[in-house]
Write an enzyme that holds these catalytic residues in place. Structure first.
Site, PDB file in Angstrom:
ATOM      1  N   ASP A  88       0.797  -1.232   0.000  1.00 49.32           N
ATOM      2  CA  ASP A  88       0.000   0.000   0.000  1.00 49.32           C
ATOM      3  C   ASP A  88       0.826   1.276   0.000  1.00 49.32           C
ATOM      4  O   ASP A  88       0.291   2.364   0.233  1.00 49.32           O
ATOM      5  CB  ASP A  88      -0.953   0.012   1.202  1.00 49.32           C
ATOM      6  N   ASP A 146      -6.651  -3.679  -5.939  1.00 52.75           N
ATOM      7  CA  ASP A 146      -6.285  -2.358  -5.391  1.00 52.75           C
ATOM      8  C   ASP A 146      -4.834  -1.989  -5.721  1.00 52.75           C
ATOM      9  O   ASP A 146      -4.476  -0.820  -5.806  1.00 52.75           O
ATOM     10  CB  ASP A 146      -6.439  -2.336  -3.863  1.00 52.75           C
TER      11      ASP A 146
HETATM   12  N1  GLY Z   1      -7.387  -0.953  -0.464  1.00 52.71           N
HETATM   13  C1  GLY Z   1      -8.332  -1.424   0.465  1.00 52.71           C
HETATM   14  C2  GLY Z   1      -9.719  -1.034   0.156  1.00 52.71           C
HETATM   15  O1  GLY Z   1     -10.040  -0.534  -0.893  1.00 52.71           O
HETATM   16  O2  GLY Z   1     -10.534  -1.251   1.038  1.00 52.71           O
END
Ligand code: GLY
Length: 366
Positions: A88, A146
């Protein structure tokens, strides 16, 4: 629209001022707010959005006090670029230090983004051909849709340093994701896990309703992700992918007329299911970029859809009243309904992509 947007920016300013007073001294980053209680996670995947909304507000208004806040809140994340235990880093660092660099062109923020990019590519396994998303869970090598969002930082890092290694990894990741993450209708699985030899171990979900369903925010991440890949590469395959995902999103039969989807396109009790304003905000922002790359007729369709989302989010149904909603800007987002978490709440990333969409809209229109 102009007066709606002006009102959004005014409300955002009021909420951000109240929020910054509330968290003036505490070294935390507010993520959401539920039943009067904040979720404050200083180093989780959402931490970059808190400074990010102040940077975006500063870009929208030139408000010097907000610039100061943005700088202070970004500095709270000084140890984040070194983290190597998650994918992330793009969300965390590019939406904070990356925005700071966009505004200030300073060496501190540039160094932070490069350090984070190095941390992120340390998670690339050449045998598998992808960046690993999570270190937890039941999967051998999980990659979530994501993760496409984190590629923006890598493309930027190659442009900034002149070193192609970041971009090459981003392209490998985007290509293999395109091969395995999508169904025939261009809807996306949330989690695809790989065996050590690079073959697929499993395809399914974590935050969506079911392995076969379409988790709304995942579709939005996919759209935004392939749009940004096209921005940096001009590869036709990424444009085609983004167009196909946009068609899937815009043709979703379960999304209500206001174009704010339920948290999953296939949630079992529609229409009695929570919405996800964050998915809509990400979609609006992505479409406002994508409309620039396509034919005039398609461009109009994308622009119209994005505009209708912004219109909905600017209505009292979604836009918080001054001082309400824990000082977040938008109501009615859903983090992970399948896990019983953050259902119908404000979420900091909904605010971030809403302000980004407004900024893109304003730059196109005024
Ligand atoms: N990246 C985690 C979400 O979209 O909840």
């Amino acid at each position: 629209m102009a007066s709606l947007i002006d009102n959004d920016i005014k409300r955002a300013g009021e909420q951000l001022a109240l929020m910054s007073e509330r968290f003036d001294t505490a070294a935390v980053t507010p993520r959401s707010w539920e039943n009067g209680t904040y979720k404050l996670l200083p180093k989780d995947w959402t931490c970059g959005f808190f400074p990010g909304v102040y940077w975006l507000y500063y870009q929208l208004t030139g408000d010097k006090e907000m610039e100061k806040r943005a700088m202070e809140f970004t500095a709270r994340l000084s140890d984040v670029p070194a983290i190597k235990t998650t994918h992330d880093l793009g969300f965390m660092v590019f939406c904070s230090y990356g925005k700071q660099y966009e505004v200030e062109k300073d060496s501190v923020s540039a160094a932070a983004v490069i350090e984070a990019s190095n941390s992120l590519i340390s998670r690339f396994n050449p045998q598998i051909g992808l960046i690993r998303s999570w270190n937890f869970g039941k999967w051998n090598y999980p990659v979530i849709i994501d993760n496409m969002m984190n590629l923006e930082m890598l493309f930027w890092a190659s442009e900034f340093t002149g070193d192609p290694k970041y971009r090459e990894i981003a392209i490998k990741h985007a290509d293999k994701t395109m091969e395995h993450h999508f169904r025939d209708d261009y809807s996306s699985y949330h989690v695809v896990s790989y065996n050590d030899d690079g073959t697929v171990e499993s395809k399914g979900t974590h935050q969506g309703y079911s392995d076969a369903s379409s988790w709304s925010r995942g579709q939005a991440w996919a759209l935004y992700g392939y749009t940004l890949c096209y921005r940096f590469t001009k590869y036709d395959r990424y444009l085609k992918q983004a167009e196909n995902i946009a068609a899937l999103i815009m043709n979703c039969k379960t999304t209500p007329k206001d174009n704010i989807p339920y948290w999953d396109y296939d949630a079992p009790n529609i229409p009695d299911e929570p919405r996800d304003a964050s998915a809509a905000a990400v979609t609006a922002s992505a479409l406002l970029e994508l409309q620039d790359y396509v034919s005039q007729s398609l461009s109009k369709v994308y622009f119209g859809y994005a505009e209708s989302i912004i219109r909905s989010l600017s209505s009292p149904e979604y836009l918080a009243d001054k001082g309400d909603n824990g000082f977040f800007i938008l109501k009615h987002s859903t983090g992970a309904a399948s896990l019983g978490s953050e259902i119908d709440v404000p979420l900091i990333y909904a605010d971030y992509y809403f302000l980004e969409a407004i900024k893109r809209y304003r730059e196109l229109k005024y």
